[in-house]
Design a protein around this motif. Sequence first.
Motif, PDB file in Angstrom:
ATOM      1  N   GLU A 100     -50.944  15.215  -4.453  1.00 37.85           N
ATOM      2  CA  GLU A 100     -50.522  16.166  -5.475  1.00 37.85           C
ATOM      3  C   GLU A 100     -49.118  16.693  -5.187  1.00 37.85           C
ATOM      4  N   ALA A 101     -48.853  17.005  -3.902  1.00 40.97           N
ATOM      5  CA  ALA A 101     -47.519  17.468  -3.528  1.00 40.97           C
ATOM      6  C   ALA A 101     -46.498  16.344  -3.644  1.00 40.97           C
ATOM      7  N   THR A 102     -46.925  15.130  -3.320  1.00 39.12           N
ATOM      8  CA  THR A 102     -46.040  13.969  -3.467  1.00 39.12           C
ATOM      9  C   THR A 102     -45.604  13.820  -4.915  1.00 39.12           C
ATOM     10  N   LYS A 103     -46.549  13.917  -5.810  1.00 42.06           N
ATOM     11  CA  LYS A 103     -46.240  13.813  -7.241  1.00 42.06           C
ATOM     12  C   LYS A 103     -45.304  14.934  -7.682  1.00 42.06           C
ATOM     13  N   THR A 393     -43.041  27.935  -1.818  1.00 45.01           N
ATOM     14  CA  THR A 393     -44.000  27.143  -2.584  1.00 45.01           C
ATOM     15  C   THR A 393     -45.304  27.067  -1.804  1.00 45.01           C
ATOM     16  N   VAL A 394     -46.300  26.418  -2.375  1.00 50.23           N
ATOM     17  CA  VAL A 394     -47.593  26.244  -1.718  1.00 50.23           C
ATOM     18  C   VAL A 394     -47.934  24.766  -1.717  1.00 50.23           C
ATOM     19  N   ILE A 395     -48.296  24.246  -0.529  1.00 44.93           N
ATOM     20  CA  ILE A 395     -48.711  22.858  -0.386  1.00 44.93           C
ATOM     21  C   ILE A 395     -50.040  22.833   0.356  1.00 44.93           C
ATOM     22  N   SER A 396     -51.055  22.258  -0.267  1.00 45.82           N
ATOM     23  CA  SER A 396     -52.395  22.150   0.337  1.00 45.82           C
ATOM     24  C   SER A 396     -52.901  23.490   0.865  1.00 45.82           C
ATOM     25  N   GLY A 397     -52.610  24.545   0.137  1.00 49.17           N
ATOM     26  CA  GLY A 397     -53.102  25.863   0.504  1.00 49.17           C
ATOM     27  C   GLY A 397     -52.230  26.627   1.478  1.00 49.17           C
ATOM     28  N   PHE A 398     -51.171  26.012   1.979  1.00 53.99           N
ATOM     29  CA  PHE A 398     -50.278  26.677   2.915  1.00 53.99           C
ATOM     30  C   PHE A 398     -49.036  27.188   2.179  1.00 53.99           C
ATOM     31  N   ALA A 402     -39.083  28.976   1.859  1.00 53.95           N
ATOM     32  CA  ALA A 402     -37.906  28.185   1.479  1.00 53.95           C
ATOM     33  C   ALA A 402     -37.042  27.899   2.706  1.00 53.95           C
ATOM     34  N   GLY A 403     -36.295  26.788   2.629  1.00 55.05           N
ATOM     35  CA  GLY A 403     -35.336  26.487   3.684  1.00 55.05           C
ATOM     36  C   GLY A 403     -35.820  25.476   4.702  1.00 55.05           C
ATOM     37  N   CYS A 404     -36.716  24.568   4.305  1.00 54.76           N
ATOM     38  CA  CYS A 404     -37.148  23.526   5.230  1.00 54.76           C
ATOM     39  C   CYS A 404     -37.218  22.197   4.488  1.00 54.76           C
ATOM     40  N   ALA A 405     -37.303  21.129   5.257  1.00 52.24           N
ATOM     41  CA  ALA A 405     -37.391  19.783   4.685  1.00 52.24           C
ATOM     42  C   ALA A 405     -38.848  19.351   4.621  1.00 52.24           C
ATOM     43  N   VAL A 406     -39.153  18.523   3.628  1.00 49.21           N
ATOM     44  CA  VAL A 406     -40.489  17.954   3.496  1.00 49.21           C
ATOM     45  C   VAL A 406     -40.349  16.435   3.543  1.00 49.21           C
ATOM     46  N   LEU A 407     -41.067  15.818   4.477  1.00 48.82           N
ATOM     47  CA  LEU A 407     -41.000  14.370   4.661  1.00 48.82           C
ATOM     48  C   LEU A 407     -42.235  13.712   4.063  1.00 48.82           C
ATOM     49  N   PHE A 408     -42.016  12.699   3.224  1.00 51.91           N
ATOM     50  CA  PHE A 408     -43.091  11.899   2.656  1.00 51.91           C
ATOM     51  C   PHE A 408     -42.973  10.482   3.215  1.00 51.91           C
ATOM     52  N   SER A 409     -44.080   9.930   3.677  1.00 54.36           N
ATOM     53  CA  SER A 409     -44.046   8.621   4.315  1.00 54.36           C
ATOM     54  C   SER A 409     -45.094   7.701   3.714  1.00 54.36           C
ATOM     55  N   SER A 410     -44.640   6.640   3.055  1.00 55.02           N
ATOM     56  CA  SER A 410     -45.557   5.645   2.516  1.00 55.02           C
ATOM     57  C   SER A 410     -46.257   4.895   3.647  1.00 55.02           C
ATOM     58  N   LYS A 437     -55.770   2.021  -9.272  1.00 54.76           N
ATOM     59  CA  LYS A 437     -54.469   2.219  -8.650  1.00 54.76           C
ATOM     60  C   LYS A 437     -54.497   3.442  -7.730  1.00 54.76           C
ATOM     61  N   PRO A 438     -53.886   3.344  -6.560  1.00 49.54           N
ATOM     62  CA  PRO A 438     -53.838   4.495  -5.645  1.00 49.54           C
ATOM     63  C   PRO A 438     -53.030   5.633  -6.268  1.00 49.54           C
ATOM     64  N   TYR A 439     -53.511   6.852  -6.058  1.00 42.32           N
ATOM     65  CA  TYR A 439     -52.884   8.022  -6.682  1.00 42.32           C
ATOM     66  C   TYR A 439     -51.797   8.582  -5.764  1.00 42.32           C
TER      67      TYR A 439
END
Length: 509
Positions: A100-103, A393-398, A402-410, A437-439
């Motif tokens: 959900e956060a990835t999207k 913001t909120v990601i997975s309840g956390f 502001a002021g940090c990087a978010v890394l997404f890894s396939s 299809k994977p979400y």
Amino acid sequence: MALYQIVAEWMTYLTFYLLCAVFIAFVGYCLYVRHIHQKYDHIPGPPRDNFLLGHIPTFRREVNSDRVIHDRFLEWTEKYGPVYRVNSFHTVTLVVSCPEATKEILMSPKYSKDPLVYKHIFYLFGLRFLGNGLITAVDHDTWYKQRRIMDPAFSSSYLRGLMDTFNERAECLMQHLEVIAEERTIANMHRLVNCVTLDVICKVAFGVDLDLLKHPDSPFPNAIELCLQGMVHDFRDPFFRLSPWNRKKVREIQEAVKLLRTTGTKWINQRRKAVENAEDVPKDILTKILKTAEELKVDDEEDHEVMVDNFVTFFIAGQETTANQLSFAIMELGRHPEILKRAKEEVDEVLGTRHDVLYEDLGKLTYLAQVLKETLRIYPPAVGTSRWIHEDTVISGFKIPAGCAVLFSSYITSRMEKFFKDPLKFEPERFHPDASKPYFSYYPFALGPRSCLGQTFSQMEAKVVLTKFLQRFDFSLVPGQSFDIKDTGTLRPRSGVLCTIKHCAKSTF
């Protein structure tokens, strides 16, 4: 003598005050780091190796041990959940595997690329490297301006006209493999497809014939290798450039950067001059880009530098992505005879005895497309992409300040049982047209507006090369070689994929 004593006293005072200033600055910095820890420590994560260095010692150990660092991230994801923090000095990066956060974040243009990460490849060891090109441009308007210039050169209609070049360069590889088959020598498939993919990008993008299969002493493959090594060291080991033992390697990397940028400047200036003089020029990507830039009235010094930035980007990414995918695909086909048999049957059915692969054939090679997609799932080219969080913001309840990087890894999500059953099993049926299809857990070329511009180009090229190879040759993997991954910033097969090659019994070529 009195003057000497006065100077000595002043030097003593000055030294004392400087030491005091350094101490106060150090204490202030430590307090700031402690503040950052308190700000983000409600988010789970592995214990820090060091108060100031955070997890940098772990990263250095992984690099020095020649492990794939993304396996460590995968372990931490399994242990700490869909969002966890990684510390480096006073910065925090969140590793996120929540679909959900990835999207939400990757699909939205409001989240810019992480400026702290991409500054590492703007310059490389003090020299402009990828600069402000398509990959590294953080500002959306700057990126969008470039994308408008590049898009026409990567449209489906324009890429369709490149099929002749794809076939031509792939045919050169087939002829080279025929010699290897006749001489019964070992083929290093990664080295060979590397040559072909670099030949292709130089030909279709810049109108230059390198013909690396006949000229293996070209400096460009080694320059690309050195630049990739430099990126890895600069990203993961902030002390690499400071060590006197690494000075030789740093100089070699700097020379590689100079070679690529001076070559790009030379080829672009030559083509620009030819276009201005109304000379006959190749109908390649560079010509298309220059003409689009002229129509959009793009013509200042920084734009010329950005053109070179994108030259280096295409030069490296344009061959690295496809070469690695082809190498891993051949490796997995060699390990799975039943999948290889089915892929060869489809190729024979679609092509028959024709030499060239037509554009219309690409859509018919559905099982081969599944093989290539499954290869990208296990061995993704864009291993990770990061975005900058500008507001709370909120990601997975956390709650994420502001002021940090978010890394997404396939790499992480593609190897999780949560998203793919038996994830390390090579199973092309996952990508059957009728399969679910994977979400937002499969994104080898990233997602959203900043996804890879060249992904269609890459997959067309990969299909042509692999189709010709399967049509013409039988092969087997040399026993005893490693099937491990080599992490060079991109993922490569460590062994090089060593094969014995022989002509297909039915081949009429």
